[in-house]
Design an enzyme around this catalytic site. Structure first.
Site, PDB file in Angstrom:
ATOM      1  N   ASN A 183     -10.238  -1.117  -1.017  1.00  0.00           N
ATOM      2  CA  ASN A 183      -8.751  -0.697  -1.011  1.00  0.00           C
ATOM      3  C   ASN A 183      -8.117  -1.409  -2.381  1.00  0.00           C
ATOM      4  O   ASN A 183      -7.885  -2.370  -2.599  1.00  0.00           O
ATOM      5  CB  ASN A 183      -8.314  -1.581   0.092  1.00  0.00           C
ATOM      6  CG  ASN A 183      -6.659  -1.433   0.328  1.00  0.00           C
ATOM      7  OD1 ASN A 183      -5.971  -1.054  -0.240  1.00  0.00           O
ATOM      8  ND2 ASN A 183      -6.239  -1.798   1.510  1.00  0.00           N
ATOM      9  N   CYS A 196       0.766  -1.289   0.255  1.00  0.00           N
ATOM     10  CA  CYS A 196      -0.034   0.093   0.064  1.00  0.00           C
ATOM     11  C   CYS A 196       0.706   1.219   0.068  1.00  0.00           C
ATOM     12  O   CYS A 196       0.271   2.402  -0.237  1.00  0.00           O
ATOM     13  CB  CYS A 196      -0.933   0.021   1.251  1.00  0.00           C
ATOM     14  SG  CYS A 196      -2.019  -1.469   1.184  1.00  0.00           S
ATOM     15  N   HIS A 213      -3.691   6.904   2.062  1.00  0.00           N
ATOM     16  CA  HIS A 213      -4.190   5.502   1.628  1.00  0.00           C
ATOM     17  C   HIS A 213      -5.723   5.252   1.953  1.00  0.00           C
ATOM     18  O   HIS A 213      -5.955   5.475   3.071  1.00  0.00           O
ATOM     19  CB  HIS A 213      -3.146   4.352   1.871  1.00  0.00           C
ATOM     20  CG  HIS A 213      -3.519   2.822   1.675  1.00  0.00           C
ATOM     21  ND1 HIS A 213      -3.723   2.722   0.720  1.00  0.00           N
ATOM     22  CD2 HIS A 213      -3.613   2.149   2.705  1.00  0.00           C
ATOM     23  CE1 HIS A 213      -4.033   1.286   0.455  1.00  0.00           C
ATOM     24  NE2 HIS A 213      -4.126   0.906   1.805  1.00  0.00           N
TER      25      HIS A 213
HETATM   26  O1  UT7 Z   1      -3.976  -1.417   2.917  1.00  0.00           O
HETATM   27  C1  UT7 Z   1      -3.382  -2.428   3.822  1.00  0.00           C
HETATM   28  C2  UT7 Z   1      -3.576  -2.186   5.402  1.00  0.00           C
HETATM   29  N1  UT7 Z   1      -4.836  -2.778   5.647  1.00  0.00           N
HETATM   30  C3  UT7 Z   1      -5.495  -2.155   6.654  1.00  0.00           C
HETATM   31  O2  UT7 Z   1      -5.244  -1.112   6.934  1.00  0.00           O
HETATM   32  C4  UT7 Z   1      -6.692  -3.003   7.014  1.00  0.00           C
HETATM   33  C5  UT7 Z   1      -6.770  -2.721   8.651  1.00  0.00           C
HETATM   34  N2  UT7 Z   1      -7.999  -3.488   9.322  1.00  0.00           N
HETATM   35  C6  UT7 Z   1      -9.049  -3.225   9.244  1.00  0.00           C
HETATM   36  O3  UT7 Z   1      -9.428  -2.351   8.604  1.00  0.00           O
HETATM   37  C7  UT7 Z   1     -10.021  -3.879  10.114  1.00  0.00           C
HETATM   38  O4  UT7 Z   1      -9.660  -4.744  10.974  1.00  0.00           O
HETATM   39  C8  UT7 Z   1     -11.220  -4.846   9.178  1.00  0.00           C
HETATM   40  C9  UT7 Z   1     -11.813  -3.937   8.477  1.00  0.00           C
HETATM   41  C10 UT7 Z   1     -10.047  -5.966   8.433  1.00  0.00           C
HETATM   42  C11 UT7 Z   1     -11.610  -5.699  10.186  1.00  0.00           C
HETATM   43  O5  UT7 Z   1     -12.805  -4.878  11.182  1.00  0.00           O
HETATM   44  P1  UT7 Z   1     -12.589  -5.087  12.762  1.00  0.00           P
HETATM   45  O6  UT7 Z   1     -13.299  -4.080  13.374  1.00  0.00           O
HETATM   46  O7  UT7 Z   1     -10.925  -5.145  13.124  1.00  0.00           O
HETATM   47  O8  UT7 Z   1     -13.249  -6.463  12.696  1.00  0.00           O
HETATM   48  P2  UT7 Z   1     -12.751  -7.978  13.467  1.00  0.00           P
HETATM   49  O9  UT7 Z   1     -11.329  -8.398  12.494  1.00  0.00           O
HETATM   50  O10 UT7 Z   1     -12.066  -7.855  14.827  1.00  0.00           O
HETATM   51  O11 UT7 Z   1     -13.829  -8.907  13.493  1.00  0.00           O
HETATM   52  C12 UT7 Z   1     -15.036  -8.432  14.105  1.00  0.00           C
HETATM   53  C13 UT7 Z   1     -16.082  -9.488  13.895  1.00  0.00           C
HETATM   54  C14 UT7 Z   1     -15.463 -11.169  14.130  1.00  0.00           C
HETATM   55  O12 UT7 Z   1     -16.618 -11.688  14.457  1.00  0.00           O
HETATM   56  P3  UT7 Z   1     -16.517 -12.181  16.263  1.00  0.00           P
HETATM   57  O13 UT7 Z   1     -15.116 -12.892  16.384  1.00  0.00           O
HETATM   58  O14 UT7 Z   1     -16.574 -10.946  16.793  1.00  0.00           O
HETATM   59  O15 UT7 Z   1     -17.693 -13.106  16.095  1.00  0.00           O
HETATM   60  C15 UT7 Z   1     -15.376 -11.324  12.660  1.00  0.00           C
HETATM   61  O16 UT7 Z   1     -15.322 -12.760  12.489  1.00  0.00           O
HETATM   62  O17 UT7 Z   1     -16.535  -9.481  12.777  1.00  0.00           O
HETATM   63  C16 UT7 Z   1     -16.528 -10.619  11.951  1.00  0.00           C
HETATM   64  N3  UT7 Z   1     -16.154 -10.202  10.580  1.00  0.00           N
HETATM   65  C17 UT7 Z   1     -17.184 -10.214   9.781  1.00  0.00           C
HETATM   66  N4  UT7 Z   1     -18.635 -10.024   9.808  1.00  0.00           N
HETATM   67  C18 UT7 Z   1     -19.307  -9.758   8.740  1.00  0.00           C
HETATM   68  C19 UT7 Z   1     -15.010 -10.308   9.830  1.00  0.00           C
HETATM   69  N5  UT7 Z   1     -15.271  -9.886   8.622  1.00  0.00           N
HETATM   70  C20 UT7 Z   1     -16.772  -9.857   8.473  1.00  0.00           C
HETATM   71  C21 UT7 Z   1     -17.360  -9.587   7.373  1.00  0.00           C
HETATM   72  N6  UT7 Z   1     -18.745  -9.573   7.541  1.00  0.00           N
HETATM   73  N7  UT7 Z   1     -16.808  -9.367   6.264  1.00  0.00           N
END
Ligand code: UT7
Length: 332
Positions: free
Chosen positions: A287, A116, A257
């Site tokens: 992204n 990125c 980004h």
């Molecule tokens: O460009 C390169 C750099 N990348 C980034 O900057 C990405 C950085 N990370 C993020 O943007 C975020 O961490 C994400 C958008 C990837 C994820 O968001 P989050 O708020 O950190 O969610 P999480 O991974 O903590 O997941 C929360 C919950 C989980 O369920 P439980 O364990 O709480 O039951 C996940 O399994 O959300 C669930 N989950 C989803 N639910 C519905 C994860 N992906 C999804 C989804 N739809 N697509």
């Protein structure tokens, strides 16, 4: 080597494929919801290539648009730098394939891999060639076909990414006051495992096993990347501003980004920026890795949010971990 001279960005050209993948379509592919994607990321839709379209094809379209908007003849391009993590193939470099598609046999070029941060790192490399007097027309392209390495069975990653390309022209500055000012970059390789495509390289060559285990796809520890990104976007932005005697309130536009709207808004909040001091456009593109910043630049131009003399900050964090920032006065 000749003496250092000021460098400007003279124009932008972008391309995204026609096909749109909406959150609603993703709802039918994996266990997710439009509401979750919007709330957690800010993304509504992303553009996806048709099979057979590669990173060099999108890059070609972006460079052709750049040439149209800047009246640059293709034959004037001296150096092509392609930032990408999704090259058409391991080798030859996508820059070579692009040079051939553009039919510019006297141009040289190479690829740069910084995920990125690829666009911002490439910008600093290209600017160094112009500043040193080695080249006067350098084209920097960020192009990524993320759909080629995204696992559409993994809801945690497949909702995040899209495909696209953006190109800029670097030239000696017409007015030294409206030029690139500084770059500040960092790498923290200890974060490598948090965002990677594990197989296909020399460590884990492609095999039936790696395919079966779905190791040719993006794997991400979302929260670890999120925490690093939000901290470093602010820290690096403050560093580059302070060492050039600017304050966050001096910026006309932060072009960050586009990975997650929460990261962008969190960074803006920490820097005490007003709503009109930063741009968010990932709702339409997701992204696109190396292409997000030129795509956001293009949207800012279209929305008349950039004018000559504006103080502009580019900031990115990505796999590696890589951190990249650039500070400039907009030149057109
Ligand atoms: O460009 C390169 C750099 N990348 C980034 O900057 C990405 C950085 N990370 C993020 O943007 C975020 O961490 C994400 C958008 C990837 C994820 O968001 P989050 O708020 O950190 O969610 P999480 O991974 O903590 O997941 C929360 C919950 C989980 O369920 P439980 O364990 O709480 O039951 C996940 O399994 O959300 C669930 N989950 C989803 N639910 C519905 C994860 N992906 C999804 C989804 N739809 N697509």
């Amino acid at each position: 080597m000749k003496s250092v001279r000021p460098v400007q960005i003279s124009g932008v050209g972008c391309y995204v494929p026609d096909r749109i993948l909406t959150n609603q379509e993703l709802e039918r592919m994996v266990d997710t919801s439009d509401e979750w994607i919007l709330q957690r990321t800010g993304i509504s839709e992303r553009h996806i290539v048709d099979r057979g379209t590669a990173t060099s094809d999108m890059a070609e379209q972006a460079v052709r648009k750049l040439c149209n908007s800047t009246q640059l003849a293709l034959s004037e391009i001296e150096l092509l730098i392609v930032a990408t993590v999704t090259p058409d193939m391991f080798f030859p470099a996508t820059a070579c394939l692009l040079q051939d598609k553009l039919g510019i046999s006297r141009t040289w070029g190479f690829d740069l891999s910084a995920a990125c941060c690829g666009f911002v790192y490439s910008l600093s490399v290209g600017a160094a060639f112009v500043a040193a007097g080695l080249h006067s027309k350098v084209v920097v392209v960020g192009s990524d076909t993320m759909s080629s390495i995204v696992d559409y069975q993994d809801r945690a990653t497949c909702v995040l990414f899209g495909d696209g390309a953006g190109a800029v022209l670097l030239e000696p500055a017409k007015d030294e006051n409206n030029a690139l000012i500084d770059f500040y970059h960092e790498v923290d390789g200890s974060g490598g495992a948090d965002l990677q495509m594990p197989a296909g390289g020399s460590l884990l060559p492609s095999s039936c096993e790696t395919v079966k285990n779905r190791l040719h796809y993006v794997k991400q520890e979302g929260q670890a990347v999120f925490k690093f990104a939000i901290r470093k976007m602010e820290e690096a932005s403050r560093t580059i501003l302070a060492r050039n005697q600017f304050r966050p309130q001096d910026i006309q536009l932060l072009i960050p980004h586009q990975a997650n709207a929460r990261i962008i808004r969190g960074t803006a909040e920490r820097l005490c920026l007003q709503e009109d001091q930063f741009i968010v456009n990932l709702d339409q593109y997701g992204n696109t890795t190396a292409a997000t910043i030129p795509l956001a630049m293009q949207d800012a131009i279209n929305l008349e949010r950039l004018k000559k003399g504006d103080l502009v900050l580019l900031a990115s964090v990505g796999a590696g971990f890589t951190v990249g920032t650039a500070l400039l006065r907009w030149a057109f």
